[in-house]
Scaffold this motif. Structure first.
Motif, PDB file in Angstrom:
ATOM      1  N   VAL A  27      19.681  10.117  -0.680  1.00 36.24           N
ATOM      2  CA  VAL A  27      21.019  10.216  -1.251  1.00 36.24           C
ATOM      3  C   VAL A  27      21.239  11.686  -1.603  1.00 36.24           C
ATOM      4  CG1 VAL A  27      22.497   9.496  -3.159  1.00 36.24           C
ATOM      5  CG2 VAL A  27      20.893   7.873  -2.133  1.00 36.24           C
ATOM      6  N   PRO A  28      22.346  12.277  -1.188  1.00 38.67           N
ATOM      7  CA  PRO A  28      22.584  13.701  -1.464  1.00 38.67           C
ATOM      8  C   PRO A  28      22.534  14.017  -2.960  1.00 38.67           C
ATOM      9  CG  PRO A  28      24.226  12.851   0.059  1.00 38.67           C
ATOM     10  CD  PRO A  28      23.448  11.682  -0.436  1.00 38.67           C
ATOM     11  N   VAL A  29      21.818  15.064  -3.313  1.00 42.88           N
ATOM     12  CA  VAL A  29      21.693  15.471  -4.712  1.00 42.88           C
ATOM     13  C   VAL A  29      23.063  15.718  -5.327  1.00 42.88           C
ATOM     14  CG1 VAL A  29      20.790  17.255  -6.261  1.00 42.88           C
ATOM     15  CG2 VAL A  29      19.389  16.411  -4.377  1.00 42.88           C
ATOM     16  N   MET A  30      23.974  16.295  -4.557  1.00 41.79           N
ATOM     17  CA  MET A  30      25.315  16.563  -5.076  1.00 41.79           C
ATOM     18  C   MET A  30      26.021  15.274  -5.486  1.00 41.79           C
ATOM     19  SD  MET A  30      25.637  19.783  -5.207  1.00 41.79           S
ATOM     20  CE  MET A  30      27.381  20.062  -5.406  1.00 41.79           C
ATOM     21  N   LEU A  31      25.785  14.199  -4.761  1.00 41.76           N
ATOM     22  CA  LEU A  31      26.383  12.915  -5.120  1.00 41.76           C
ATOM     23  C   LEU A  31      25.828  12.428  -6.449  1.00 41.76           C
ATOM     24  CD1 LEU A  31      28.212  10.523  -4.298  1.00 41.76           C
ATOM     25  CD2 LEU A  31      26.252   9.569  -3.109  1.00 41.76           C
ATOM     26  N   ILE A  32      24.538  12.554  -6.640  1.00 40.65           N
ATOM     27  CA  ILE A  32      23.895  12.117  -7.876  1.00 40.65           C
ATOM     28  C   ILE A  32      24.342  12.980  -9.054  1.00 40.65           C
ATOM     29  CG2 ILE A  32      21.671  11.913  -9.043  1.00 40.65           C
ATOM     30  CD1 ILE A  32      20.494  11.179  -6.287  1.00 40.65           C
ATOM     31  N   GLU A  33      24.538  14.268  -8.825  1.00 39.60           N
ATOM     32  CA  GLU A  33      24.943  15.173  -9.895  1.00 39.60           C
ATOM     33  C   GLU A  33      26.422  15.038 -10.265  1.00 39.60           C
ATOM     34  OE1 GLU A  33      23.964  19.037  -8.451  1.00 39.60           O
ATOM     35  OE2 GLU A  33      21.900  18.895  -9.112  1.00 39.60           O
ATOM     36  N   ARG A  34      27.281  14.734  -9.305  1.00 35.40           N
ATOM     37  CA  ARG A  34      28.725  14.752  -9.536  1.00 35.40           C
ATOM     38  C   ARG A  34      29.335  13.379  -9.813  1.00 35.40           C
ATOM     39  NH1 ARG A  34      31.377  18.859  -5.184  1.00 35.40           N
ATOM     40  NH2 ARG A  34      30.254  20.721  -5.851  1.00 35.40           N
ATOM     41  N   CYS A  35      28.531  12.369  -9.975  1.00 31.63           N
ATOM     42  CA  CYS A  35      29.042  11.005 -10.099  1.00 31.63           C
ATOM     43  C   CYS A  35      29.422  10.618 -11.520  1.00 31.63           C
ATOM     44  CB  CYS A  35      28.004  10.018  -9.588  1.00 31.63           C
ATOM     45  SG  CYS A  35      27.919   9.951  -7.820  1.00 31.63           S
ATOM     46  N   ARG A  36      29.722  11.532 -12.352  1.00 30.22           N
ATOM     47  CA  ARG A  36      29.993  11.206 -13.753  1.00 30.22           C
ATOM     48  C   ARG A  36      31.155  10.246 -13.923  1.00 30.22           C
ATOM     49  NH1 ARG A  36      29.060  17.268 -14.775  1.00 30.22           N
ATOM     50  NH2 ARG A  36      26.819  17.259 -15.102  1.00 30.22           N
ATOM     51  N   ARG A  37      32.099  10.247 -13.003  1.00 34.28           N
ATOM     52  CA  ARG A  37      33.277   9.387 -13.113  1.00 34.28           C
ATOM     53  C   ARG A  37      33.060   8.004 -12.503  1.00 34.28           C
ATOM     54  NH1 ARG A  37      39.383  10.905 -12.731  1.00 34.28           N
ATOM     55  NH2 ARG A  37      40.217   8.848 -12.313  1.00 34.28           N
ATOM     56  N   LEU A  38      32.088   7.866 -11.617  1.00 36.21           N
ATOM     57  CA  LEU A  38      31.885   6.602 -10.908  1.00 36.21           C
ATOM     58  C   LEU A  38      31.603   5.442 -11.854  1.00 36.21           C
ATOM     59  CD1 LEU A  38      29.778   7.342  -7.712  1.00 36.21           C
ATOM     60  CD2 LEU A  38      32.085   6.469  -7.823  1.00 36.21           C
ATOM     61  N   ILE A  39      32.256   4.323 -11.584  1.00 34.07           N
ATOM     62  CA  ILE A  39      32.016   3.081 -12.307  1.00 34.07           C
ATOM     63  C   ILE A  39      31.213   2.127 -11.422  1.00 34.07           C
ATOM     64  CG2 ILE A  39      33.149   1.080 -13.376  1.00 34.07           C
ATOM     65  CD1 ILE A  39      35.565   2.988 -13.881  1.00 34.07           C
ATOM     66  N   ILE A  40      31.472   2.174 -10.118  1.00 36.99           N
ATOM     67  CA  ILE A  40      30.803   1.311  -9.149  1.00 36.99           C
ATOM     68  C   ILE A  40      30.181   2.178  -8.054  1.00 36.99           C
ATOM     69  CG2 ILE A  40      31.132  -0.462  -7.380  1.00 36.99           C
ATOM     70  CD1 ILE A  40      33.545  -1.432  -9.071  1.00 36.99           C
ATOM     71  N   LEU A  41      28.888   1.992  -7.825  1.00 37.28           N
ATOM     72  CA  LEU A  41      28.199   2.647  -6.714  1.00 37.28           C
ATOM     73  C   LEU A  41      27.357   1.596  -6.013  1.00 37.28           C
ATOM     74  CD1 LEU A  41      27.421   5.140  -5.064  1.00 37.28           C
ATOM     75  CD2 LEU A  41      25.584   5.560  -6.714  1.00 37.28           C
ATOM     76  N   ASN A  42      27.693   1.319  -4.760  1.00 32.61           N
ATOM     77  CA  ASN A  42      26.955   0.325  -3.993  1.00 32.61           C
ATOM     78  C   ASN A  42      26.436   0.975  -2.718  1.00 32.61           C
ATOM     79  OD1 ASN A  42      25.864  -1.950  -2.893  1.00 32.61           O
ATOM     80  ND2 ASN A  42      27.736  -3.150  -2.901  1.00 32.61           N
ATOM     81  N   LEU A  43      25.118   1.136  -2.657  1.00 31.51           N
ATOM     82  CA  LEU A  43      24.442   1.712  -1.489  1.00 31.51           C
ATOM     83  C   LEU A  43      23.519   0.696  -0.836  1.00 31.51           C
ATOM     84  CD1 LEU A  43      23.456   5.176  -3.028  1.00 31.51           C
ATOM     85  CD2 LEU A  43      25.462   4.629  -1.638  1.00 31.51           C
ATOM     86  N   SER A  44      23.672  -0.568  -1.171  1.00 33.65           N
ATOM     87  CA  SER A  44      22.750  -1.599  -0.713  1.00 33.65           C
ATOM     88  C   SER A  44      22.810  -1.814   0.800  1.00 33.65           C
ATOM     89  CB  SER A  44      23.038  -2.919  -1.440  1.00 33.65           C
ATOM     90  OG  SER A  44      24.335  -3.375  -1.163  1.00 33.65           O
ATOM     91  N   ASN A  45      21.722  -2.353   1.316  1.00 36.20           N
ATOM     92  CA  ASN A  45      21.601  -2.734   2.726  1.00 36.20           C
ATOM     93  C   ASN A  45      21.830  -1.576   3.687  1.00 36.20           C
ATOM     94  OD1 ASN A  45      21.117  -5.603   2.240  1.00 36.20           O
ATOM     95  ND2 ASN A  45      23.222  -5.607   1.491  1.00 36.20           N
ATOM     96  N   ASN A  46      21.059  -0.516   3.475  1.00 36.07           N
ATOM     97  CA  ASN A  46      21.021   0.637   4.365  1.00 36.07           C
ATOM     98  C   ASN A  46      19.556   0.952   4.632  1.00 36.07           C
ATOM     99  OD1 ASN A  46      23.802   1.903   4.919  1.00 36.07           O
ATOM    100  ND2 ASN A  46      23.918   1.435   2.740  1.00 36.07           N
ATOM    101  N   ARG A  47      19.268   2.147   5.065  1.00 32.10           N
ATOM    102  CA  ARG A  47      17.892   2.590   5.284  1.00 32.10           C
ATOM    103  C   ARG A  47      17.625   3.861   4.492  1.00 32.10           C
ATOM    104  NH1 ARG A  47      17.130   3.917  10.740  1.00 32.10           N
ATOM    105  NH2 ARG A  47      19.371   4.182  10.935  1.00 32.10           N
ATOM    106  N   LEU A  48      18.195   3.940   3.298  1.00 25.64           N
ATOM    107  CA  LEU A  48      18.052   5.125   2.451  1.00 25.64           C
ATOM    108  C   LEU A  48      16.662   5.153   1.835  1.00 25.64           C
ATOM    109  CD1 LEU A  48      21.549   4.831   0.779  1.00 25.64           C
ATOM    110  CD2 LEU A  48      20.858   6.518   2.496  1.00 25.64           C
ATOM    111  N   HIS A  49      16.156   6.345   1.585  1.00 23.80           N
ATOM    112  CA  HIS A  49      14.814   6.463   1.004  1.00 23.80           C
ATOM    113  C   HIS A  49      14.784   7.607   0.008  1.00 23.80           C
ATOM    114  CE1 HIS A  49      13.784  10.039   3.386  1.00 23.80           C
ATOM    115  NE2 HIS A  49      14.425   9.434   4.390  1.00 23.80           N
ATOM    116  N   GLY A  50      13.639   7.790  -0.600  1.00 25.68           N
ATOM    117  CA  GLY A  50      13.461   8.836  -1.602  1.00 25.68           C
ATOM    118  C   GLY A  50      13.573   8.259  -2.997  1.00 25.68           C
TER     119      GLY A  50
END
Length: 120
Positions: free
Chosen positions: A47-70
């Protein structure tokens, strides 16, 4: 993407055949997003670090059922407004980091079917 859709608040790209890494344009858009759903695709990589750092406004984050790692729960994990976090059915590793404790509005968390470690 922000130039094309500058006021978008809810972005649902679930259930498509998207492959590869999560586009960096989504990281730029996350400043205005309330909800981001990328579930049920074939995204891979971290998951991009920028996404993790800038998500202060997010209420819903759904990344399920992919092949993401880390390890998604790093010291930069700053999503204190989240109420829904779906990470199930990926290849995430690591522990449920203390940064998750800052998510005091979280009412739904699914990290099932990953490679998490430590104590729940």
């Amino acid at each position: 993407m922000k130039e094309m859709l500058p006021c978008i608040r809810y972005l649902n790209l679930s259930g498509n055949g998207f492959e590869g890494r999560i586009p960096s344009g989504i990281s730029n858009q996350s400043c205005t997003l309330d909800a981001l759903d990328l579930s049920n695709n074939n995204f891979s990589g971290e998951v991009p670090v920028m996404l993790i750092e800038r998500c202060r406004r997010l209420i819903i984050l759904n990344l399920s059922n992919n092949r993401l790692h880390g390890s998604i729960f790093s010291t930069k994990f700053n999503m204190s407004g989240l109420s829904f976090l779906g990470l199930n059915n990926n290849h995430f590793t690591g522990t449920l980091y203390d940064g998750l404790i800052q998510c005091n509005r979280l009412s739904f968390l699914d990290v099932s079917n990953n490679f998490m470690s430590g104590s729940p």
